[in-house]
Design a protein around this motif. Structure first.
Motif, PDB file in Angstrom:
ATOM      1  N   ARG A  52       0.830  -1.209   0.000  1.00  0.00           N
ATOM      2  CA  ARG A  52       0.000   0.000   0.000  1.00  0.00           C
ATOM      3  C   ARG A  52       0.867   1.263   0.000  1.00  0.00           C
ATOM      4  O   ARG A  52       0.578   2.218  -0.712  1.00  0.00           O
ATOM      5  CB  ARG A  52      -0.953   0.006   1.196  1.00  0.00           C
ATOM      6  CG  ARG A  52      -2.045  -1.044   1.091  1.00  0.00           C
ATOM      7  CD  ARG A  52      -3.060  -0.944   2.216  1.00  0.00           C
ATOM      8  NE  ARG A  52      -3.753   0.328   2.285  1.00  0.00           N
ATOM      9  CZ  ARG A  52      -4.695   0.746   1.436  1.00  0.00           C
ATOM     10  NH1 ARG A  52      -5.056  -0.035   0.439  1.00  0.00           N
ATOM     11  NH2 ARG A  52      -5.285   1.895   1.599  1.00  0.00           N
ATOM     12  N   ARG A  53       1.929   1.267   0.787  1.00  0.00           N
ATOM     13  CA  ARG A  53       2.807   2.436   0.863  1.00  0.00           C
ATOM     14  C   ARG A  53       3.455   2.703  -0.498  1.00  0.00           C
ATOM     15  O   ARG A  53       3.463   3.829  -0.994  1.00  0.00           O
ATOM     16  CB  ARG A  53       3.880   2.234   1.928  1.00  0.00           C
ATOM     17  CG  ARG A  53       4.807   3.442   2.076  1.00  0.00           C
ATOM     18  CD  ARG A  53       5.929   3.204   3.056  1.00  0.00           C
ATOM     19  NE  ARG A  53       6.762   2.058   2.761  1.00  0.00           N
ATOM     20  CZ  ARG A  53       7.699   2.018   1.809  1.00  0.00           C
ATOM     21  NH1 ARG A  53       7.906   3.062   1.049  1.00  0.00           N
ATOM     22  NH2 ARG A  53       8.424   0.939   1.624  1.00  0.00           N
ATOM     23  N   ILE A  54       3.969   1.645  -1.124  1.00  0.00           N
ATOM     24  CA  ILE A  54       4.627   1.788  -2.424  1.00  0.00           C
ATOM     25  C   ILE A  54       3.614   2.182  -3.498  1.00  0.00           C
ATOM     26  O   ILE A  54       3.896   3.022  -4.356  1.00  0.00           O
ATOM     27  CB  ILE A  54       5.386   0.492  -2.788  1.00  0.00           C
ATOM     28  CG1 ILE A  54       6.573   0.326  -1.839  1.00  0.00           C
ATOM     29  CG2 ILE A  54       5.850   0.511  -4.237  1.00  0.00           C
ATOM     30  CD1 ILE A  54       7.286  -1.006  -1.957  1.00  0.00           C
ATOM     31  N   ALA A  55       2.424   1.606  -3.448  1.00  0.00           N
ATOM     32  CA  ALA A  55       1.386   1.943  -4.430  1.00  0.00           C
ATOM     33  C   ALA A  55       0.977   3.413  -4.302  1.00  0.00           C
ATOM     34  O   ALA A  55       0.800   4.111  -5.315  1.00  0.00           O
ATOM     35  CB  ALA A  55       0.171   1.042  -4.248  1.00  0.00           C
ATOM     36  N   LEU A  78       1.391   2.055 -14.277  1.00  0.00           N
ATOM     37  CA  LEU A  78       1.653   2.397 -12.875  1.00  0.00           C
ATOM     38  C   LEU A  78       0.345   2.715 -12.153  1.00  0.00           C
ATOM     39  O   LEU A  78       0.111   2.254 -11.037  1.00  0.00           O
ATOM     40  CB  LEU A  78       2.609   3.595 -12.774  1.00  0.00           C
ATOM     41  CG  LEU A  78       4.065   3.339 -13.133  1.00  0.00           C
ATOM     42  CD1 LEU A  78       4.842   4.652 -13.169  1.00  0.00           C
ATOM     43  CD2 LEU A  78       4.706   2.360 -12.171  1.00  0.00           C
ATOM     44  N   GLU A  79      -0.514   3.505 -12.789  1.00  0.00           N
ATOM     45  CA  GLU A  79      -1.804   3.857 -12.175  1.00  0.00           C
ATOM     46  C   GLU A  79      -2.680   2.629 -11.981  1.00  0.00           C
ATOM     47  O   GLU A  79      -3.285   2.459 -10.914  1.00  0.00           O
ATOM     48  CB  GLU A  79      -2.538   4.891 -13.040  1.00  0.00           C
ATOM     49  CG  GLU A  79      -1.949   6.260 -12.983  1.00  0.00           C
ATOM     50  CD  GLU A  79      -2.624   7.240 -13.924  1.00  0.00           C
ATOM     51  OE1 GLU A  79      -2.530   8.444 -13.654  1.00  0.00           O
ATOM     52  OE2 GLU A  79      -3.235   6.815 -14.924  1.00  0.00           O
ATOM     53  N   ASP A  80      -2.752   1.782 -12.996  1.00  0.00           N
ATOM     54  CA  ASP A  80      -3.586   0.578 -12.898  1.00  0.00           C
ATOM     55  C   ASP A  80      -3.116  -0.335 -11.769  1.00  0.00           C
ATOM     56  O   ASP A  80      -3.914  -0.823 -10.968  1.00  0.00           O
ATOM     57  CB  ASP A  80      -3.579  -0.195 -14.217  1.00  0.00           C
ATOM     58  CG  ASP A  80      -4.372   0.495 -15.311  1.00  0.00           C
ATOM     59  OD1 ASP A  80      -5.099   1.469 -15.004  1.00  0.00           O
ATOM     60  OD2 ASP A  80      -4.253   0.070 -16.473  1.00  0.00           O
ATOM     61  N   ARG A  81      -1.819  -0.554 -11.707  1.00  0.00           N
ATOM     62  CA  ARG A  81      -1.291  -1.455 -10.677  1.00  0.00           C
ATOM     63  C   ARG A  81      -1.436  -0.860  -9.280  1.00  0.00           C
ATOM     64  O   ARG A  81      -1.747  -1.575  -8.326  1.00  0.00           O
ATOM     65  CB  ARG A  81       0.162  -1.815 -10.981  1.00  0.00           C
ATOM     66  CG  ARG A  81       0.264  -2.727 -12.196  1.00  0.00           C
ATOM     67  CD  ARG A  81       1.710  -3.107 -12.503  1.00  0.00           C
ATOM     68  NE  ARG A  81       1.758  -3.985 -13.654  1.00  0.00           N
ATOM     69  CZ  ARG A  81       1.576  -5.292 -13.624  1.00  0.00           C
ATOM     70  NH1 ARG A  81       1.315  -5.890 -12.491  1.00  0.00           N
ATOM     71  NH2 ARG A  81       1.639  -6.014 -14.728  1.00  0.00           N
ATOM     72  N   ALA A  82      -1.241   0.448  -9.150  1.00  0.00           N
ATOM     73  CA  ALA A  82      -1.410   1.098  -7.850  1.00  0.00           C
ATOM     74  C   ALA A  82      -2.873   1.053  -7.424  1.00  0.00           C
ATOM     75  O   ALA A  82      -3.189   0.755  -6.273  1.00  0.00           O
ATOM     76  CB  ALA A  82      -0.907   2.537  -7.916  1.00  0.00           C
ATOM     77  N   PHE A  83      -3.772   1.329  -8.354  1.00  0.00           N
ATOM     78  CA  PHE A  83      -5.203   1.304  -8.048  1.00  0.00           C
ATOM     79  C   PHE A  83      -5.650  -0.093  -7.630  1.00  0.00           C
ATOM     80  O   PHE A  83      -6.450  -0.247  -6.707  1.00  0.00           O
ATOM     81  CB  PHE A  83      -5.997   1.794  -9.262  1.00  0.00           C
ATOM     82  CG  PHE A  83      -7.475   1.871  -9.046  1.00  0.00           C
ATOM     83  CD1 PHE A  83      -8.005   2.635  -8.021  1.00  0.00           C
ATOM     84  CD2 PHE A  83      -8.344   1.187  -9.873  1.00  0.00           C
ATOM     85  CE1 PHE A  83      -9.376   2.714  -7.817  1.00  0.00           C
ATOM     86  CE2 PHE A  83      -9.712   1.262  -9.686  1.00  0.00           C
ATOM     87  CZ  PHE A  83     -10.235   2.033  -8.654  1.00  0.00           C
ATOM     88  N   ALA A  84      -5.108  -1.119  -8.281  1.00  0.00           N
ATOM     89  CA  ALA A  84      -5.465  -2.501  -7.943  1.00  0.00           C
ATOM     90  C   ALA A  84      -5.079  -2.833  -6.505  1.00  0.00           C
ATOM     91  O   ALA A  84      -5.758  -3.626  -5.846  1.00  0.00           O
ATOM     92  CB  ALA A  84      -4.787  -3.467  -8.911  1.00  0.00           C
ATOM     93  N   ILE A  85      -4.021  -2.231  -6.011  1.00  0.00           N
ATOM     94  CA  ILE A  85      -3.586  -2.479  -4.639  1.00  0.00           C
ATOM     95  C   ILE A  85      -4.352  -1.606  -3.648  1.00  0.00           C
ATOM     96  O   ILE A  85      -4.769  -2.066  -2.585  1.00  0.00           O
ATOM     97  CB  ILE A  85      -2.065  -2.252  -4.513  1.00  0.00           C
ATOM     98  CG1 ILE A  85      -1.336  -3.355  -5.263  1.00  0.00           C
ATOM     99  CG2 ILE A  85      -1.633  -2.205  -3.050  1.00  0.00           C
ATOM    100  CD1 ILE A  85       0.124  -3.102  -5.482  1.00  0.00           C
ATOM    101  N   LEU A  86      -4.562  -0.338  -3.996  1.00  0.00           N
ATOM    102  CA  LEU A  86      -5.179   0.601  -3.057  1.00  0.00           C
ATOM    103  C   LEU A  86      -6.692   0.411  -2.920  1.00  0.00           C
ATOM    104  O   LEU A  86      -7.255   0.663  -1.861  1.00  0.00           O
ATOM    105  CB  LEU A  86      -4.871   2.036  -3.484  1.00  0.00           C
ATOM    106  CG  LEU A  86      -3.391   2.418  -3.390  1.00  0.00           C
ATOM    107  CD1 LEU A  86      -3.155   3.786  -4.017  1.00  0.00           C
ATOM    108  CD2 LEU A  86      -2.922   2.380  -1.948  1.00  0.00           C
ATOM    109  N   ASP A  87      -7.344  -0.030  -3.986  1.00  0.00           N
ATOM    110  CA  ASP A  87      -8.799  -0.240  -3.934  1.00  0.00           C
ATOM    111  C   ASP A  87      -9.162  -1.465  -4.774  1.00  0.00           C
ATOM    112  O   ASP A  87      -9.733  -1.349  -5.858  1.00  0.00           O
ATOM    113  CB  ASP A  87      -9.520   1.010  -4.448  1.00  0.00           C
ATOM    114  CG  ASP A  87     -11.004   0.999  -4.147  1.00  0.00           C
ATOM    115  OD1 ASP A  87     -11.514  -0.038  -3.666  1.00  0.00           O
ATOM    116  OD2 ASP A  87     -11.658   2.029  -4.394  1.00  0.00           O
ATOM    117  N   PRO A  88      -8.829  -2.658  -4.270  1.00  0.00           N
ATOM    118  CA  PRO A  88      -8.995  -3.878  -5.081  1.00  0.00           C
ATOM    119  C   PRO A  88     -10.435  -4.170  -5.485  1.00  0.00           C
ATOM    120  O   PRO A  88     -10.677  -4.646  -6.592  1.00  0.00           O
ATOM    121  CB  PRO A  88      -8.434  -4.985  -4.193  1.00  0.00           C
ATOM    122  CG  PRO A  88      -8.138  -4.398  -2.880  1.00  0.00           C
ATOM    123  CD  PRO A  88      -8.236  -2.919  -2.975  1.00  0.00           C
TER     124      PRO A  88
END
Length: 143
Positions: A52-55, A78-88
């Motif tokens: 979560r921190r890295i995302a 980057l946005e897609d992968r971060a979003f998948a972690i932050l709001d699965p």
């Protein structure tokens, strides 16, 4: 006496100074973006809190940097992968909706091809391309 830095403030300050130092050569920024993209692709191996921190850092620092540099494919991933972690759950819902929409469009294309409606489909899905083809056909009829 400087104010005490929290871990988050220290990380942000470290990141800021690193980016300023790297900004003299844009190629270094591209390498840093590629490194972050690789990290995001292998993030599943880390503990959830670190993910979560890295995302979040990726979404707030690296995706905007990729946007500014015009590296759209990296920015989007980057946005897609971060979003998948932050709001699965939202990510999965959007993924399902896109998959359903693609299936629907694929079905429409198949139906149109079967009914020989390809030119009409082109008008709906790609009006600029259809207009070019229409002008091309008109020119070939004139000459």
């Amino acid at each position: 006496m400087p104010p005490l830095l929290t871990a988050a403030n220290a990380q942000t300050e470290n990141l800021r100074s690193m980016l300023i130092a790297m900004s003299e050569d844009w190629r270094v920024l591209i390498v840093k973006l590629a490194d972050r993209l690789h990290n995001m692709r292998t993030l599943y191996a880390m503990p959830a809190e670190k993910q979560r921190r890295i995302a979040l850092e990726t979404l707030t620092v690296f995706a905007p940097l990729a946007h500014r540099l015009g590296v759209w494919t990296i920015k989007e991933e980057l946005e897609d992968r971060a979003f998948a972690i932050l709001d699965p759950s939202s990510f999965r819902a959007i993924e399902r909706a896109l998959r359903d929409r693609r299936r629907e469009v694929r079905g429409l294309r198949t139906d149109c091809q079967r009914l020989q409606l390809q030119p009409q489909l082109l008008l709906v899905l790609q009006p600029e391309e259809a207009e070019k083809q229409l002008k091309s056909n008109q020119n070939s009829l004139l000459y």
